[in-house]
Design an enzyme around this catalytic site. Sequence first.
Site, PDB file in Angstrom:
ATOM      1  CE  LYS A 198       3.227  -2.539   5.726  1.00  0.00           C
ATOM      2  NZ  LYS A 198       2.708  -1.616   4.707  1.00  0.00           N
ATOM      3  N   GLY A 215      -1.452   6.535   3.277  1.00  0.00           N
ATOM      4  CA  GLY A 215      -2.447   7.043   2.344  1.00  0.00           C
ATOM      5  C   GLY A 215      -2.582   8.558   2.320  1.00  0.00           C
ATOM      6  CB  ALA A 252       3.068   4.884   5.151  1.00  0.00           C
ATOM      7  N   GLY A 253       3.266   7.358   3.108  1.00  0.00           N
ATOM      8  CA  GLY A 253       3.408   8.808   3.087  1.00  0.00           C
ATOM      9  C   GLY A 253       3.839   9.391   1.759  1.00  0.00           C
ATOM     10  CG  ASN A 257      -1.413   0.115  -2.179  1.00  0.00           C
ATOM     11  OD1 ASN A 257      -1.752  -0.926  -1.663  1.00  0.00           O
ATOM     12  ND2 ASN A 257      -2.030   0.543  -3.272  1.00  0.00           N
ATOM     13  CB  THR A 258      -2.340   5.551  -1.513  1.00  0.00           C
ATOM     14  OG1 THR A 258      -2.666   4.630  -0.475  1.00  0.00           O
ATOM     15  CG2 THR A 258      -3.566   6.371  -1.849  1.00  0.00           C
TER      16      THR A 258
END
Lengths: 266, 66
Positions: free
Chosen positions: A108, A169, A195-196, A217-218
């Site tokens: 990635k 994040g 993301a987001g 992830n977050t």
Amino acid sequence: MSENETPEDRPLVIDGTTYESRLLVGTGKYRSWEEAKDAIETSGAQMVTMAVRRTNLGQNPDEPSLLEIVPPEKYTLLPNTAGCFTAKDAVRTCKLARELLDGHNLVKLEVLGDEKTLYPDVTETLSAAETLINDGFRVMVYTNDDPLIARRLEEMGCIAVMPLGAPIGSGLGIQNRYNIRTIVENASVPVLVDAGVGTASDASVAMELGCDGVLMNTAIAEAKDPVRMARAMRKAIEAGRDAYIAGRMPRKAYASASSPLDGTFF
Amino acid sequence: MQILLNGENTEVSDALSVQGLIEQLELTGRRIAVEVNEDIVPRSEHAEHQLAAGDRIEIVHAIGGG
């Protein structure tokens, strides 16, 4: 594609492997290894991201390695170039990852431009992608939600395009649905929102827009109960995908009765 | 001789191979990757690759990330 056509339900194929799960998850920010392991298992993800960092010399020799939590026999590992702000550092990181994982060349690529927003630096990303592709890497690329750049990255030979929904994040959800939709329409490689995503409905929105998957992830790791959120995300991805394939009803400005008006007795 | 090991100036014995360094650091058998002066030293070359004074060495591993 117009709203009247039903999209084809193509499986998610990345680098020759077909994935049942359209949810890709990160392995960072968890409160403990145990929690990470449980959440990742519950998410149903088959591809997981990891980072490459200096070994802590002389510290915690008995601490489990990430690869014990997500064994390469069970998961497709996706090493990232997080923290790289130049093409050169990203290429070095990918080469170290390939050595670390015995020749595994799926990566990635992310090259960031700004610490406050972690927004992708597109010119450095393009430069790194070219170097990596020429060196035999299979590049899944994190980029902004610009349809022209997404197309360019695909034309260069990136095997998946991964536009942000919002800053890494931030948990702000998909901020520019029309751009994500356009990227999906243009692409013939998988498009994954990376993301987001903040909560389950954000993941569903990405899938309803026709994305092939979502990487997060977050949203899981920083939930108060990551295992339950992992389960929510798994369902949200499946629900959003089904809704996309089913083809939503057209939007109407006014009401349309669900019960027939014929046969009323009043 | 002095080397720069993961960003720290480090004194090691002369005539040390990459493998020797890994042994001294008690990292034998660990899943790591080694770079010397920004070039990968493949695992198959750890035994024969001799370090030189002033070498910049990075030893990395996999950690959690998104």
